[in-house]
Design an enzyme around this catalytic site. Structure first.
Site, PDB file in Angstrom:
ATOM      1  CG  HIS A 193      13.099 -18.902  36.701  1.00 41.52           C
ATOM      2  ND1 HIS A 193      11.940 -18.258  36.742  1.00 41.52           N
ATOM      3  CD2 HIS A 193      13.854 -16.835  37.069  1.00 41.52           C
ATOM      4  CE1 HIS A 193      12.058 -16.853  37.085  1.00 41.52           C
ATOM      5  NE2 HIS A 193      13.279 -16.609  36.866  1.00 41.52           N
ATOM      6  CG  HIS A 236      -4.106   2.106   5.616  1.00 41.30           C
ATOM      7  ND1 HIS A 236      -4.676   2.039   6.816  1.00 41.30           N
ATOM      8  CD2 HIS A 236      -3.459   1.877   5.496  1.00 41.30           C
ATOM      9  CE1 HIS A 236      -3.699   1.836   7.614  1.00 41.30           C
ATOM     10  NE2 HIS A 236      -2.722   1.636   6.461  1.00 41.30           N
ATOM     11  CD  GLU A 275      14.286  -9.629  29.806  1.00 43.25           C
ATOM     12  OE1 GLU A 275      13.326  -8.613  29.822  1.00 43.25           O
ATOM     13  OE2 GLU A 275      15.126 -10.027  31.591  1.00 43.25           O
ATOM     14  CG  HIS A 291      -1.972   1.235   1.662  1.00 39.70           C
ATOM     15  ND1 HIS A 291      -1.517   2.389   2.449  1.00 39.70           N
ATOM     16  CD2 HIS A 291      -3.201   1.737   0.717  1.00 39.70           C
ATOM     17  CE1 HIS A 291      -2.396   3.502   1.699  1.00 39.70           C
ATOM     18  NE2 HIS A 291      -3.465   2.804   0.729  1.00 39.70           N
TER      19      HIS A 291
HETATM   20  C1  LIG Z   1       5.348  -6.662  15.006  1.00 42.43           C
HETATM   21  C2  LIG Z   1       3.523  -6.585  13.482  1.00 42.43           C
HETATM   22  N1  LIG Z   1       2.739  -6.498  13.680  1.00 42.43           N
HETATM   23  C3  LIG Z   1       1.643  -7.098  12.635  1.00 42.43           C
HETATM   24  C4  LIG Z   1       3.039  -6.433  11.598  1.00 42.43           C
HETATM   25  C5  LIG Z   1       1.106  -6.331  10.008  1.00 42.43           C
HETATM   26  N2  LIG Z   1       1.500  -4.337  10.407  1.00 42.43           N
HETATM   27  C6  LIG Z   1       2.216  -4.213   9.038  1.00 42.43           C
HETATM   28  S1  LIG Z   1       1.488  -2.512   9.269  1.00 42.43           S
HETATM   29  C7  LIG Z   1       0.140  -2.329  10.356  1.00 42.43           C
HETATM   30  C8  LIG Z   1      -0.524  -1.089  10.641  1.00 42.43           C
HETATM   31  C9  LIG Z   1       0.741  -0.541  11.208  1.00 42.43           C
HETATM   32  O1  LIG Z   1      -0.214   0.849  11.526  1.00 42.43           O
HETATM   33  P1  LIG Z   1       1.276   1.806  11.204  1.00 42.43           P
HETATM   34  O2  LIG Z   1       2.136   1.595  11.951  1.00 42.43           O
HETATM   35  O3  LIG Z   1       0.456   3.320  12.214  1.00 42.43           O
HETATM   36  O4  LIG Z   1       1.191   2.025  10.025  1.00 42.43           O
HETATM   37  P2  LIG Z   1       0.079   3.438   9.294  1.00 42.43           P
HETATM   38  O5  LIG Z   1      -0.555   2.367   8.824  1.00 42.43           O
HETATM   39  O6  LIG Z   1      -0.193   4.394   9.579  1.00 42.43           O
HETATM   40  O7  LIG Z   1       1.266   3.475   8.282  1.00 42.43           O
HETATM   41  C10 LIG Z   1       0.254  -4.032  10.453  1.00 42.43           C
HETATM   42  C11 LIG Z   1      -0.571  -3.932  12.110  1.00 42.43           C
HETATM   43  C12 LIG Z   1       3.525  -6.385  11.504  1.00 42.43           C
HETATM   44  N3  LIG Z   1       4.743  -5.850  10.103  1.00 42.43           N
HETATM   45  N4  LIG Z   1       5.043  -6.276  12.098  1.00 42.43           N
END
Ligand SMILES: Cc1ncc(C[n+]2csc(CCOP(=O)(O)OP(=O)(O)O)c2C)c(N)n1
Ligand SMILES: [Mg+2]
Length: 694
Positions: A498, A285, A437, A37
């Site tokens: 642990h 989106h 960690e 996107h």
């Molecule tokens: C650890 C992790 N969890 C889920 C995702 C899938 N993911 C990609 S973009 C996104 C949404 C991110 O929202 P934001 O950071 O606000 O980005 P924007 O959509 O505004 O560009 C998600 C959940 C990911 N890349 N990494």
């Protein structure tokens, strides 16, 4: 203003033209790939443009310049933003042998091949694929965490190598974070650490577009981010409109003027939805705009609707005159400074050069201890601490610490001058990551891409808390050394919360990762040697809390066999052993014990010490056959962990001694009996295996 390929513009119009070029490249690449996107690159285009063009101290013609500013795109899903910047600023491709070529790192052709097989433009930025991608991002929060490690590294490099009149290190780290990064726990840990350490070389830019994948961020996120960061000890400023280049420049200047803490710039932006009627839409989106939206969007930019991958005249020249010229001048000045520095401080310069090439200093392995045979022996964490302290005196840029378990992990560097890394002394080599960690793991990766040799310790069980960073170290080939102690139920009274069980087999499943579980103090020496010589991936040292015997190497084979991953430690005479006993770590001596008893009974047994499956698998077939002859089918494995995977080595007639359940809280000697990790159990299994093989 309508744009065509002939349009020549200047000033603010030129800024807009460049910004819209970034946007439309992202739109076209995503559309062509029919994947991803373009919204985040569209919204962030002015933020990146202003930063790169006006502030970033970066020479596209020498992207390896050690004193370059670092740009981290923690919002890795916006990868096209980074690829567009690398293309437009003309960043050169550097070969794996560190040779700068005339070729572009990202050409327009690569942008056209966004997200395709073997392109340099994968879905998320991968540092090993394209020059200029400073670290691999995509799992949200990791880039933010890496950037704290990068800031630590810069602080350490500056404190260690700068001399009066010779400020060879003074670079900054800029990180773009989205809502997702802000929500992930790792960035909170990392921000807390950065604030504590007052890392004023660190600037996070928060893309406050109030939207995530599912919809409005308000569905799941309502905290006051600015107040939170003030609480962490950061300087916080805000840009209320991402398109306002003057406000952005002011914010970057505030960062540069802030000398006592990290800076967070909150940028209010609108994610690009395509045409204005879709602005502030709450629909998901995660997809390309679609051909129709692409046209409408281009129309609002005054862009030719049918043009694809259009870079209007003047755009490339403008970047060349901006970041290109500034970067070249700064780097040339630095080259001069560094050659004077090299004359005046040849040893320091040599260290800096070696570090860049990931080489070790001469004599890196001198004065390593050897451990005399000892029936009582010592814990492998104990011997590891001794070896680490010896190696670290030979390798000045071996820097690390623990997540609040330094005394348990034996990771503290105790020799004179090692010192603590703190807000008031960035030259210290002992890092105190606190009980964080995950941030530690992410910071270790950031330190490693900054060319330090970092190590970090915690209990093996809590490898779970930083697992994502091990995976990324493996993927981006960073040579991070993990010191995991308390590696089994052998830790005793702390109990099953642990006591690791499944960690060993599950970490063995991570590609490009070396898991090393040495079987006595002298194997620990060899394990550290391997760790230091590994330059393209993480090494996990898995070490015991409890004492284990130091084997008599005049009686048994040399510990140098560790270099092959597995080796014959003790062997019966004769062409083929009647039974092979194999083990790693604290169970090796049990096999040796059983071997001696079998020998006394006239049974020909062999002991194979197997500290690393990954290294053993890399050996040639002849060696493997010599250690585990295929006609010797009576085999026993012994390991204080889930047995998953040992089937490969014991075969269908073999026996596996391991853990099928969680442990328990009790003194180790009681657990040893309860769970059957005794010589008698090994003997019984050996007899069973011999019978089955007959
Ligand atoms: C650890 C992790 N969890 C889920 C995702 C899938 N993911 C990609 S973009 C996104 C949404 C991110 O929202 P934001 O950071 O606000 O980005 P924007 O959509 O505004 O560009 C998600 C959940 C990911 N890349 N990494
Ligand atoms: Mg967002």
């Amino acid at each position: 203003m309508a744009v065509s390929e002939q349009t020549v513009v200047t000033g603010k119009q030129l800024d807009t033209l460049c910004i819209n070029t970034i946007r439309t490249l992202a739109i076209d690449a995503v559309q062509q790939a029919n994947s991803g996107h373009p919204g985040a690159p569209m919204g962030l285009a002015p933020v990146a443009y202003s930063l790169w063009q006006e502030f970033l101290r970066y020479d596209p013609e020498n992207p390896m310049w050690p004193n370059r500013d670092r740009f981290v795109l923690s919002a890795g899903h916006a990868s096209m933003l980074l690829y567009a910047m690398l293309y437009l600023t003309g960043v050169r491709y550097v070969t794996p042998e560190s040779e700068i070529t005339k070729e572009l790192s990202i050409s327009l052709d690569q942008i056209k091949r966004f997200r395709q097989l073997d392109s340099r433009t994968p879905g998320h930025p991968e540092s090993f694929i394209a020059t200029g991608v400073e670290t691999t991002t995509g799992p949200l929060g990791q880039g933010a965490g890496n950037s704290v490690g990068m800031a630590i590294a810069e602080g350490w490099l500056a404190a260690t190598y700068n001399r009066p009149g010779f400020e060879v290190f003074n670079y900054n780290i800029y990180t773009i974070c989205g809502d997702g990064d802000m929500m992930e726990g790792v960035s909170s840990e990392a921000a807390s650490l950065a604030g504590h350490l007052k890392l004023s070389n660190l600037c996070w830019i928060y893309d406050n577009n109030r939207v995530t994948l599912d919809g409005p961020a308000s569905w799941s996120f309502s905290e006051d981010v600015m107040t939170r960061f003030i609480g962490y000890g950061w300087n916080v400023t805000r840009v209320s409109d991402a398109n306002d280049l003057d406000m952005l420049a002011r914010a970057y200047q505030i960062f540069l003027n802030t000398k006592d803490r990290p800076t967070l710039i909150v940028v209010d932006s609108h994610i690009g939805y395509g045409s204005p009627h879709k602005q502030d839409s709450s629909e998901a989106h995660g997809e390309p705009l679609g051909e129709e939206e692409v046209r409408l969007t281009k129309r609002t930019y005054g862009w030719p609707e049918d043009a694809k991958f259009l870079v209007p005249e003047g755009v490339l020249e403008h970047f060349r005159e901006g970041i290109g010229r500034r970067g070249r001048e700064l780097r040339t000045q630095w080259d001069k400074l560094f050659s004077q520095y090299t004359e005046k401080f040849p040893q320091l310069a040599d260290q800096i050069n070696r570090m860049q090439r990931r080489e070790l200093p001469e004599g890196w392995d001198k004065n390593l201890p050897t451990f005399p045979p000892d029936a009582k022996g010592m814990a492998t964490r104990e011997s590891s601490g001794k070896v680490l302290n010896a190696v670290a005196q030979n390798v000045p840029w071996l820097v690390g610490g623990s997540a609040d378990l330094g005394n348990s992990n034996k990771t503290t560097l105790k020799f004179e001058g090692a010192g603590n890394f703190s807000a008031t002394s960035y030259g210290g080599r002992n890092l105190h990551f606190g009980v964080r960690e995950h941030a530690m793991g992410a910071a270790l990766n950031g330190m490693s891409v900054s060319k330090l040799r970092p190590f970090g310790g915690t209990f093996f069980n809590f490898s779970d808390y930083l697992r994502p960073t091990i995976r990324l170290a493996a993927l981006m080939e960073t040579p991070v050394i993990y010191v995991f102690t308390h590696d089994s139920i052998g830790l005793g009274e702390d109990g099953p919360t642990h006591q690791p069980i499944e960690q060993l087999p599950s970490l063995r499943a991570v590609p490009n990762t070396i898991v090393l579980r040495p079987g006595d103090a002298n194997e620990v020496v060899e394990a550290w040697k391997i760790a230091m010589q590994t330059s393209h991936g993480p090494v996990l040292l898995v070490l015991s809390r409890q004492a284990i015997p130091t084997l008599d190497r005049t009686k048994y084979a040399s510990a140098a066999g560790v270099a092959k991953g597995a080796y014959v430690l003790a062997d019966a005479p004769g062409p083929k052993p009647e039974v092979i006993l194999m083990a790693s770590g604290s169970e090796v001596y049990l096999c040796v014990d059983a071997y001696e008893k079998l020998k006394a009974e006239g049974v020909n047994a062999r002991v194979v010490s197997m500290p690393s499956w990954e290294i053993f698998e890399k050996q040639d077939a002849a060696y493997k056959e010599s250690v585990l002859p295929s006609n010797a089918t009576a085999r026993v494995s012994v390991e204080l962990a889930a047995t998953l995977g040992w089937e490969r080595y014991v075969g269908s007639k073999g026996q596996m001694i391991g853990m099928q359940r969680f442990g328990a809280s009790a003194p180790w000697k009681d657990l040893q009996k309860k769970f059957g990790f005794t010589t008698d159990t090994v003997l019984a299994a050996a007899r069973k295996a011999i019978a089955a093989a007959k």
